[in-house]
Scaffold this motif. Sequence first.
Motif, PDB file in Angstrom:
ATOM      1  N   SER A  21     -24.954 -29.741 -51.538  1.00 47.23           N
ATOM      2  CA  SER A  21     -24.605 -31.087 -51.071  1.00 47.23           C
ATOM      3  C   SER A  21     -23.208 -31.156 -50.451  1.00 47.23           C
ATOM      4  O   SER A  21     -22.864 -32.164 -49.843  1.00 47.23           O
ATOM      5  CB  SER A  21     -24.693 -32.070 -52.229  1.00 47.23           C
ATOM      6  N   ASP A  22     -22.419 -30.108 -50.597  1.00 44.88           N
ATOM      7  CA  ASP A  22     -21.056 -30.115 -50.069  1.00 44.88           C
ATOM      8  C   ASP A  22     -21.022 -29.820 -48.580  1.00 44.88           C
ATOM      9  O   ASP A  22     -21.771 -28.978 -48.083  1.00 44.88           O
ATOM     10  CB  ASP A  22     -20.193 -29.081 -50.794  1.00 44.88           C
ATOM     11  N   THR A  23     -20.148 -30.504 -47.896  1.00 43.09           N
ATOM     12  CA  THR A  23     -19.871 -30.233 -46.490  1.00 43.09           C
ATOM     13  C   THR A  23     -18.367 -30.008 -46.365  1.00 43.09           C
ATOM     14  O   THR A  23     -17.610 -30.361 -47.281  1.00 43.09           O
ATOM     15  CB  THR A  23     -20.287 -31.419 -45.598  1.00 43.09           C
ATOM     16  N   PRO A  24     -17.903 -29.436 -45.266  1.00 46.06           N
ATOM     17  CA  PRO A  24     -16.456 -29.253 -45.110  1.00 46.06           C
ATOM     18  C   PRO A  24     -15.669 -30.561 -45.178  1.00 46.06           C
ATOM     19  O   PRO A  24     -14.510 -30.560 -45.571  1.00 46.06           O
ATOM     20  CB  PRO A  24     -16.336 -28.611 -43.723  1.00 46.06           C
ATOM     21  N   GLN A  25     -16.303 -31.674 -44.828  1.00 45.39           N
ATOM     22  CA  GLN A  25     -15.606 -32.960 -44.865  1.00 45.39           C
ATOM     23  C   GLN A  25     -15.503 -33.539 -46.271  1.00 45.39           C
ATOM     24  O   GLN A  25     -14.664 -34.400 -46.525  1.00 45.39           O
ATOM     25  CB  GLN A  25     -16.314 -33.993 -43.967  1.00 45.39           C
ATOM     26  N   THR A  26     -16.347 -33.101 -47.191  1.00 43.22           N
ATOM     27  CA  THR A  26     -16.382 -33.732 -48.514  1.00 43.22           C
ATOM     28  C   THR A  26     -15.855 -32.863 -49.650  1.00 43.22           C
ATOM     29  O   THR A  26     -15.708 -33.371 -50.758  1.00 43.22           O
ATOM     30  CB  THR A  26     -17.818 -34.146 -48.872  1.00 43.22           C
ATOM     31  N   ILE A  27     -15.579 -31.602 -49.423  1.00 42.91           N
ATOM     32  CA  ILE A  27     -15.190 -30.747 -50.543  1.00 42.91           C
ATOM     33  C   ILE A  27     -13.797 -31.118 -51.062  1.00 42.91           C
ATOM     34  O   ILE A  27     -12.905 -31.470 -50.305  1.00 42.91           O
ATOM     35  CB  ILE A  27     -15.243 -29.249 -50.183  1.00 42.91           C
ATOM     36  N   THR A  28     -13.674 -31.053 -52.366  1.00 41.95           N
ATOM     37  CA  THR A  28     -12.395 -31.324 -53.012  1.00 41.95           C
ATOM     38  C   THR A  28     -11.830 -30.078 -53.676  1.00 41.95           C
ATOM     39  O   THR A  28     -10.687 -30.074 -54.105  1.00 41.95           O
ATOM     40  CB  THR A  28     -12.536 -32.417 -54.087  1.00 41.95           C
ATOM     41  N   CYS A  29     -12.632 -29.025 -53.752  1.00 45.14           N
ATOM     42  CA  CYS A  29     -12.208 -27.796 -54.404  1.00 45.14           C
ATOM     43  C   CYS A  29     -12.716 -26.604 -53.607  1.00 45.14           C
ATOM     44  O   CYS A  29     -13.895 -26.545 -53.253  1.00 45.14           O
ATOM     45  CB  CYS A  29     -12.751 -27.756 -55.829  1.00 45.14           C
ATOM     46  N   LEU A  30     -11.837 -25.656 -53.337  1.00 44.79           N
ATOM     47  CA  LEU A  30     -12.230 -24.426 -52.663  1.00 44.79           C
ATOM     48  C   LEU A  30     -12.526 -23.375 -53.732  1.00 44.79           C
ATOM     49  O   LEU A  30     -11.620 -22.903 -54.413  1.00 44.79           O
ATOM     50  CB  LEU A  30     -11.109 -23.942 -51.734  1.00 44.79           C
ATOM     51  N   ARG A  31     -13.796 -23.049 -53.873  1.00 46.88           N
ATOM     52  CA  ARG A  31     -14.190 -22.025 -54.844  1.00 46.88           C
ATOM     53  C   ARG A  31     -14.428 -20.722 -54.087  1.00 46.88           C
ATOM     54  O   ARG A  31     -15.376 -20.588 -53.330  1.00 46.88           O
ATOM     55  CB  ARG A  31     -15.448 -22.435 -55.599  1.00 46.88           C
ATOM     56  N   PHE A  32     -13.523 -19.777 -54.302  1.00 46.68           N
ATOM     57  CA  PHE A  32     -13.612 -18.501 -53.618  1.00 46.68           C
ATOM     58  C   PHE A  32     -14.413 -17.513 -54.447  1.00 46.68           C
ATOM     59  O   PHE A  32     -14.336 -17.498 -55.671  1.00 46.68           O
ATOM     60  CB  PHE A  32     -12.216 -17.945 -53.342  1.00 46.68           C
ATOM     61  N   ASN A  33     -15.172 -16.677 -53.772  1.00 46.08           N
ATOM     62  CA  ASN A  33     -15.986 -15.646 -54.408  1.00 46.08           C
ATOM     63  C   ASN A  33     -15.189 -14.345 -54.390  1.00 46.08           C
ATOM     64  O   ASN A  33     -15.254 -13.575 -53.448  1.00 46.08           O
ATOM     65  CB  ASN A  33     -17.299 -15.486 -53.638  1.00 46.08           C
ATOM     66  N   TYR A  34     -14.419 -14.119 -55.433  1.00 47.44           N
ATOM     67  CA  TYR A  34     -13.614 -12.906 -55.498  1.00 47.44           C
ATOM     68  C   TYR A  34     -13.575 -12.387 -56.925  1.00 47.44           C
ATOM     69  O   TYR A  34     -13.848 -13.106 -57.883  1.00 47.44           O
ATOM     70  CB  TYR A  34     -12.197 -13.159 -54.980  1.00 47.44           C
ATOM     71  N   VAL A  35     -13.232 -11.123 -57.035  1.00 51.39           N
ATOM     72  CA  VAL A  35     -13.019 -10.502 -58.330  1.00 51.39           C
ATOM     73  C   VAL A  35     -11.534 -10.194 -58.406  1.00 51.39           C
ATOM     74  O   VAL A  35     -10.966  -9.628 -57.456  1.00 51.39           O
ATOM     75  CB  VAL A  35     -13.864  -9.217 -58.476  1.00 51.39           C
ATOM     76  N   ALA A  36     -10.907 -10.553 -59.499  1.00 55.49           N
ATOM     77  CA  ALA A  36      -9.457 -10.453 -59.597  1.00 55.49           C
ATOM     78  C   ALA A  36      -8.943  -9.035 -59.346  1.00 55.49           C
ATOM     79  O   ALA A  36      -7.926  -8.844 -58.695  1.00 55.49           O
ATOM     80  CB  ALA A  36      -8.999 -10.946 -60.963  1.00 55.49           C
ATOM     81  N   HIS A  37      -9.649  -8.034 -59.820  1.00 54.06           N
ATOM     82  CA  HIS A  37      -9.183  -6.650 -59.664  1.00 54.06           C
ATOM     83  C   HIS A  37     -10.232  -5.807 -58.962  1.00 54.06           C
ATOM     84  O   HIS A  37     -10.574  -4.709 -59.404  1.00 54.06           O
ATOM     85  CB  HIS A  37      -8.839  -6.054 -61.026  1.00 54.06           C
ATOM     86  N   ALA A  38     -10.741  -6.311 -57.849  1.00 51.05           N
ATOM     87  CA  ALA A  38     -11.773  -5.582 -57.109  1.00 51.05           C
ATOM     88  C   ALA A  38     -11.144  -4.439 -56.323  1.00 51.05           C
ATOM     89  O   ALA A  38     -10.016  -4.511 -55.861  1.00 51.05           O
ATOM     90  CB  ALA A  38     -12.492  -6.523 -56.140  1.00 51.05           C
ATOM     91  N   ARG A  39     -11.916  -3.372 -56.189  1.00 49.71           N
ATOM     92  CA  ARG A  39     -11.464  -2.246 -55.369  1.00 49.71           C
ATOM     93  C   ARG A  39     -11.909  -2.504 -53.940  1.00 49.71           C
ATOM     94  O   ARG A  39     -12.977  -3.023 -53.695  1.00 49.71           O
ATOM     95  CB  ARG A  39     -12.045  -0.949 -55.879  1.00 49.71           C
ATOM     96  N   HIS A  40     -11.070  -2.098 -53.017  1.00 51.09           N
ATOM     97  CA  HIS A  40     -11.369  -2.335 -51.617  1.00 51.09           C
ATOM     98  C   HIS A  40     -12.547  -1.461 -51.182  1.00 51.09           C
ATOM     99  O   HIS A  40     -12.689  -0.316 -51.597  1.00 51.09           O
ATOM    100  CB  HIS A  40     -10.150  -2.031 -50.746  1.00 51.09           C
TER     101      HIS A  40
END
Length: 142
Positions: A59-78
């Motif tokens: 249901s989120d669109t770029p105009q309505t989001i209030t939080c940016l949830r990034f898909n990352y791992v804190a200690h990921a290897r490149h």
Amino acid sequence: MSKGKLTVASRKRLERRKRLTPFRRDSRVINQFTPKCHDIFCQWVNKQRERKLLLLDESDTPQTITCLRFNYVAHARHGRGRFSKSDVYLALAELIRVVEKTDGFEHNKMVFYRYISSQEHSNLHVDFKALKRQLQSIFEEN
């Protein structure tokens, strides 16, 4: 002192807080940019969503989001198929660089760093000073 009146000290604290963080818990991310940069932000969100770096609900669109949830791992290897925090910093640096060229921040850049680093508005879990330092080093490299 009459009821409902602020003291001088409390009024100054309130003004300082409003100046440093002029956003609320439910403020939309797009409100951090001037209206002429809303398209730039929407394109950036769609690009990061396609890369699967940014997670949004259906249901989120770029105009309505209030939080940016990034898909990352804190200690990921490149190179292992996972995003690391440095990938998130690179994406944010890309956005900031484009918005800065058009003078598109609603407030100054430090307010944007405080917004992104707050727990209500992203899942980065980083202090705004550390975020600024990381992004400054990216800008200096390029």
